[in-house]
Design a protein around this motif. Structure first.
Motif: not given
Length: 131
Positions: A27-30, A48-49, A61-64, A116-118
């Motif tokens: 159920g995690s959302r980004l 927004r995570v 990790v993605f954002a960095e 994040a990649w999706k």
């Protein structure tokens, strides 16, 4: 990271490229927003995570490493991430993945790892760019 907006309902809303992803297993959302320069390199990033610890760590990790990369590089990384997470591909060339690598052993966490990649793929698809 000074260019990264965090939290708030509109963190990704002000960016020209916007996408979102949800993990069906946890159920995690980004929500993600990206702004690019004339050479299609990511100059600004907003996230927004609302995710489990793995989803949050993966988003960090993605954002960095996303800033400064081209959209094409992010598409390639998304494909490599999918293959790596599911066990069918080599370790992608993305800094910091060793921090979340242990979660690969838990299939229920794969969706959170890929959020994040999706979301980036979704953002590009919404603007006619297919990975």
């Amino acid at each position: 990271m000074t260019d990264q907006e965090k939290g708030g309902a509109g963190a990704a809303a002000s960016f020209p490229l916007r996408g979102e992803a949800r993990s069906s297993s946890c159920g995690s959302r980004l929500e993600l927003g990206m702004g690019t320069g004339v050479d299609d390199r990511v100059e600004r990033l907003g996230l927004r995570v609302q995710a489990c610890a793995i989803g949050q760590a993966s988003a960090a990790v993605f954002a960095e490493a996303a800033r400064g990369r081209t959209l094409e590089e992010i598409c390639l990384a998304a494909q490599e991430m999918q293959a790596w997470v599911t066990g069918g591909g080599p370790h992608p060339d993305w800094p910091g993945l060793d921090l979340i690598a242990a979660a690969r052993e838990y299939p229920a966490r794969h969706g959170a790892m890929l959020l994040a990649w999706k979301a980036a793929e979704h953002a590009m698809a919404e603007h006619g760019r297919r990975c």
